[in-house]
Motif scaffolding. Structure first.
Motif, mmCIF file in Angstrom:
data_model
loop_
_atom_site.group_PDB
_atom_site.id
_atom_site.type_symbol
_atom_site.label_atom_id
_atom_site.label_comp_id
_atom_site.label_asym_id
_atom_site.label_seq_id
_atom_site.Cartn_x
_atom_site.Cartn_y
_atom_site.Cartn_z
ATOM 1 N N SER A 115 0.759 -1.213 0.183
ATOM 2 C CA SER A 115 -0.035 0.002 -0.090
ATOM 3 C C SER A 115 0.897 1.241 0.036
ATOM 4 C CB SER A 115 -0.945 0.010 1.267
ATOM 5 O OG SER A 115 -1.800 1.317 1.389
ATOM 6 N N ASP A 116 0.522 2.153 -0.752
ATOM 7 C CA ASP A 116 1.018 3.583 -0.662
ATOM 8 C C ASP A 116 0.580 4.389 0.483
ATOM 9 O OD1 ASP A 116 2.712 3.245 -2.872
ATOM 10 O OD2 ASP A 116 1.112 3.409 -4.274
ATOM 11 N N ASP A 117 -0.787 4.311 0.819
ATOM 12 C CA ASP A 117 -1.099 5.212 1.714
ATOM 13 C C ASP A 117 -1.961 4.423 2.853
ATOM 14 O OD1 ASP A 117 -3.352 3.779 0.494
ATOM 15 O OD2 ASP A 117 -4.146 5.512 -0.516
ATOM 16 N N ILE A 333 1.679 0.775 14.456
ATOM 17 C CA ILE A 333 2.672 1.424 14.146
ATOM 18 C C ILE A 333 2.452 2.931 14.126
ATOM 19 C CG2 ILE A 333 3.360 -0.110 12.255
ATOM 20 C CD1 ILE A 333 1.794 1.319 10.435
ATOM 21 N N GLY A 334 3.409 3.665 14.449
ATOM 22 C CA GLY A 334 3.170 5.117 14.310
ATOM 23 C C GLY A 334 3.208 5.595 13.081
ATOM 24 N N ILE A 335 2.001 6.724 12.855
ATOM 25 C CA ILE A 335 1.905 7.258 11.455
ATOM 26 C C ILE A 335 1.695 8.677 11.753
ATOM 27 C CG2 ILE A 335 0.715 5.373 10.529
ATOM 28 C CD1 ILE A 335 -1.931 6.862 11.455
ATOM 29 N N ASP A 341 -5.675 11.465 9.516
ATOM 30 C CA ASP A 341 -6.965 12.266 9.110
ATOM 31 C C ASP A 341 -7.172 11.516 7.675
ATOM 32 O OD1 ASP A 341 -6.848 13.855 11.106
ATOM 33 O OD2 ASP A 341 -5.561 15.461 10.022
ATOM 34 N N ALA A 342 -6.280 10.866 6.859
ATOM 35 C CA ALA A 342 -6.753 10.446 5.428
ATOM 36 C C ALA A 342 -7.475 9.016 5.673
ATOM 37 C CB ALA A 342 -5.558 10.193 4.681
ATOM 38 N N ILE A 343 -6.883 8.220 6.814
ATOM 39 C CA ILE A 343 -7.482 7.014 7.104
ATOM 40 C C ILE A 343 -9.061 7.374 7.604
ATOM 41 C CG2 ILE A 343 -7.425 5.177 8.658
ATOM 42 C CD1 ILE A 343 -4.335 5.203 8.452
#
Length: 350
Positions: A115-117, A333-335, A341-343
């Motif tokens: 996945s890219d995102d 995981i840390g993001i 916000d996108a998720i």
């Protein structure tokens, strides 16, 4: 009283008889067990890729801003129709995220998604280990348990681990199956080619499952720590059975010494490790199976000291962390806050 005032003026923390900690450096007063407001970095957040008690092996997401208080997204529905496994994710050198799983322990293939995102996952490839070629493990069963993925930045190499047993269970002795589990591994630059056959990661003869790897950045000397589940059944002779433990080594492939004392109570598994957004604490989560609750241990360094944190107790004022009910095995995981916000936007609650 003059001694107390002198110590406080000097900026040295003092623990009073009443249990109040006075920090001269910041002027804060926090009583042990008192309310705590977790630190939130406005640029950081966390993602937990996991399954649930009701839908084993299916991919769900939970998110958190502080690493302690979690909520499911997408109204508690799956976020992928394709993925199956015990979700383990690693970010590769190309910046993309790679997810590993399988259809079950009897599935001969280890499967990868990319996945890219962190929103859309697409199949990336498969790997079929030849378990008959494992050195020093002459009679493995055709079982591939809970594959885990780690990307080692210094070498630019993925480390893929899983557990495989050598004995069938029986009605009279079901635990001999679990007691024969050993952690195996292979390495790959791209998860497409695997030059060497599987090998055992640990030289010691102890049942292990759910192994994850963490660079030991806070040791001052580098190295790596393997967090494992001690899979032998607990007894007076083996008090560490079914607990989460840790072993640290100078190199990625060891040699790893025998693991240290338990970091969790007995009958805990599926460890996942994140760094608090204040960069001062490690947070080690583990499941009380099967889907009963999640526990948390914290430490300032991987070497400790570790303590178990109160949470999910049913008494809100006691809790330092909260997780939705029924969450099972996965990977935290840390993001970034932008990714968070996108998720949330991609998987809104309805």
């Amino acid at each position: 009283m003059r001694l107390v005032r002198s110590i406080v003026r000097s900026g040295v923390p003092l623990v009073l008889a009443l249990g109040t900690i006075i920090s001269g450096g910041v002027g804060a007063q926090v009583a042990p067990g008192g309310p705590v407001t977790p630190y939130v970095d406005p640029a950081k957040a966390y993602l937990f890729l996991h399954m649930t008690k009701e839908r084993y092996g299916v991919l769900f997401y939970s998110v958190s801003l502080d690493g302690l208080h979690w909520r499911q997204v997408n109204s508690g529905k799956p976020v992928s129709a394709d993925y199956h496994g015990h979700a383990s994710v690693a970010r590769g050198g190309d910046g993309r995220y790679y997810l590993v799983g399988n259809k079950g322990d009897e599935d001969p293939l280890i499967r990868f998604w990319v996945s890219d995102d962190l929103v859309r996952w697409v199949p990336y490839g498969t790997y079929q280990p030849d378990l008959k070629t494992v050195l020093g493990y002459p009679h493995p069963l055709q079982r591939i348990g809970a594959p885990k993925l780690f990307f080692d930045k210094p070498s630019g190499t993925f480390l893929l681990t899983w557990h495989t047993p050598s004995l069938e269970g029986s009605k009279e002795d079901p635990e001999r199956y679990w007691g024969s589990q050993r952690t195996l591994y292979v390495q790959s630059k791209d998860l497409k080619t695997f030059a060497a056959p599987p090998r055992r990661l640990f030289a010691w003869d102890m049942a292990t499952i759910d192994t994850i790897i963490q660079p030991n950045d806070d040791s001052g000397k580098g190295g790596y720590c393997a967090i494992i589940k001690d899979e032998r059944y607990p007894s007076y002779e083996w008090t560490t059975g079914k607990t989460v433990r840790m072993s640290c080594a100078a190199k990625l492939l060891g040699p790893y010494p025998l693991p240290g004392p338990p970091l969790s109570p007995n009958f805990r598994e599926a460890p996942t490790l994140i760094r608090a957004s204040n960069s001062k604490d490690w947070m080690l989560y583990y499941e009380q199976y099967a889907g009963t609750s999640y526990g948390l241990s914290m430490a300032p360094k991987l070497s400790g000291p570790w303590f178990q944190v109160s949470g999910n107790s049913g008494v809100p004022e006691w809790n330092r962390y909260e997780m939705p009910a029924g969450l099972r095995h996965g990977s935290m995981i840390g993001i970034s806050r932008t990714q968070y916000d996108a998720i949330v936007a991609a998987f809104p609650d309805k």
